[in-house]
Design a protein around this motif. Sequence first.
Motif, PDB file in Angstrom:
ATOM      1  N   ARG A 250     -21.504  44.537   2.173  1.00  9.70           N
ATOM      2  CA  ARG A 250     -20.608  44.554   3.329  1.00  9.70           C
ATOM      3  C   ARG A 250     -20.762  45.866   4.112  1.00  9.70           C
ATOM      4  NH1 ARG A 250     -15.942  47.043   4.081  1.00  9.70           N
ATOM      5  NH2 ARG A 250     -14.312  46.079   5.324  1.00  9.70           N
TER       6      ARG A 250
ATOM      7  N   CYS B 206     -24.082  42.110  12.845  1.00  5.71           N
ATOM      8  CA  CYS B 206     -22.660  41.839  13.113  1.00  5.71           C
ATOM      9  C   CYS B 206     -22.307  40.425  12.673  1.00  5.71           C
ATOM     10  CB  CYS B 206     -22.336  41.997  14.602  1.00  5.71           C
ATOM     11  SG  CYS B 206     -22.179  43.697  15.159  1.00  5.71           S
ATOM     12  N   ARG B 207     -23.142  39.488  13.029  1.00  6.87           N
ATOM     13  CA  ARG B 207     -22.881  38.084  12.666  1.00  6.87           C
ATOM     14  C   ARG B 207     -22.934  37.890  11.160  1.00  6.87           C
ATOM     15  NH1 ARG B 207     -26.310  36.504  17.818  1.00  6.87           N
ATOM     16  NH2 ARG B 207     -24.606  36.533  19.328  1.00  6.87           N
TER      17      ARG B 207
ATOM     18  N   LEU C  58     -19.688  39.192   9.798  1.00  7.06           N
ATOM     19  CA  LEU C  58     -18.563  38.301  10.102  1.00  7.06           C
ATOM     20  C   LEU C  58     -18.616  37.016   9.286  1.00  7.06           C
ATOM     21  CD1 LEU C  58     -18.342  38.977  13.925  1.00  7.06           C
ATOM     22  CD2 LEU C  58     -16.713  39.714  12.166  1.00  7.06           C
ATOM     23  N   GLU C  59     -19.765  36.671   8.753  1.00  6.82           N
ATOM     24  CA  GLU C  59     -19.849  35.543   7.822  1.00  6.82           C
ATOM     25  C   GLU C  59     -19.211  35.899   6.487  1.00  6.82           C
ATOM     26  OE1 GLU C  59     -23.806  34.016   7.353  1.00  6.82           O
ATOM     27  OE2 GLU C  59     -24.010  33.621   9.506  1.00  6.82           O
TER      28      GLU C  59
ATOM     29  N   GLU D 293     -16.722  38.356   6.142  1.00 10.14           N
ATOM     30  CA  GLU D 293     -15.288  38.510   6.391  1.00 10.14           C
ATOM     31  C   GLU D 293     -15.020  38.759   7.867  1.00 10.14           C
ATOM     32  OE1 GLU D 293     -13.559  42.879   5.881  1.00 10.14           O
ATOM     33  OE2 GLU D 293     -14.643  42.264   4.082  1.00 10.14           O
ATOM     34  N   SER D 294     -13.819  38.442   8.266  1.00  9.88           N
ATOM     35  CA  SER D 294     -13.385  38.701   9.637  1.00  9.88           C
ATOM     36  C   SER D 294     -12.943  40.158   9.720  1.00  9.88           C
ATOM     37  CB  SER D 294     -12.223  37.776   9.986  1.00  9.88           C
ATOM     38  OG  SER D 294     -11.816  38.015  11.301  1.00  9.88           O
ATOM     39  N   ASN D 295     -13.335  40.846  10.794  1.00  2.93           N
ATOM     40  CA  ASN D 295     -13.025  42.265  10.909  1.00  2.93           C
ATOM     41  C   ASN D 295     -12.994  42.638  12.384  1.00  2.93           C
ATOM     42  OD1 ASN D 295     -13.903  45.176  11.210  1.00  2.93           O
ATOM     43  ND2 ASN D 295     -13.612  45.100   8.989  1.00  2.93           N
ATOM     44  N   ASP D 296     -11.883  43.210  12.838  1.00  2.57           N
ATOM     45  CA  ASP D 296     -11.725  43.556  14.254  1.00  2.57           C
ATOM     46  C   ASP D 296     -12.723  44.617  14.710  1.00  2.57           C
ATOM     47  OD1 ASP D 296      -9.701  41.713  14.559  1.00  2.57           O
ATOM     48  OD2 ASP D 296      -8.088  43.186  14.286  1.00  2.57           O
TER      49      ASP D 296
ATOM     50  N   ARG E  70     -16.008  42.941  15.216  1.00  7.81           N
ATOM     51  CA  ARG E  70     -15.938  42.124  16.437  1.00  7.81           C
ATOM     52  C   ARG E  70     -16.053  43.017  17.682  1.00  7.81           C
ATOM     53  NH1 ARG E  70     -15.193  37.146  14.964  1.00  7.81           N
ATOM     54  NH2 ARG E  70     -13.787  36.594  13.289  1.00  7.81           N
TER      55      ARG E  70
ATOM     56  N   GLU F  14     -19.618  44.003  17.978  1.00 12.32           N
ATOM     57  CA  GLU F  14     -20.377  42.856  18.468  1.00 12.32           C
ATOM     58  C   GLU F  14     -20.214  42.705  19.983  1.00 12.32           C
ATOM     59  OE1 GLU F  14     -20.928  38.213  17.195  1.00 12.32           O
ATOM     60  OE2 GLU F  14     -18.876  38.967  17.317  1.00 12.32           O
TER      61      GLU F  14
END
Length: 147
Positions: A71, A94-95, A98-99, A101-104, A107, A110
């Motif tokens: 990660r 980045c993608r 995000l696969e 975990e979701s992370n601001d 994002r 990205e």
Amino acid sequence: MEDLLNEVVPQEDLERFERKYHHELELDGEVTTETKFEYAFCLVRSRYTNDIRKGIMILEELARVHPDGRRDYIYYLAFGNARIKSYSEGLKYCRAFLEIESNDQVRSLEEYIKKQSDKEVAKGMAVAGGAALVFGGILGLGIALAR
């Protein structure tokens, strides 16, 4: 995000982790995962493109060999690639992150990369358009002079 990407590691920190890295390498012939990561983390935040590329190479190796820290490795791979304007690679990482975990923050990185990439494409199109105009003008002048 731009401020974060423009932040540069203090030279003393980079030198300290470089010494630690080389010391472990000379002592045991191997470097611990933690030391590799610390050194790579400093390298991708360096002001020098070659350092950033070296950090990216170390992080790529870590991501392949040590799935536990994947990660963090992937985030700094995206970060480092964004710093050297390798936007397609940065987006790829980045993608991949995000696969997991979701992370601001990822994002935001990205979105920043997408905007910068779009700017680069627009610049390229403007340069190509300008070159076409110049070429057309020269061609027109050549035809006019030929008559």
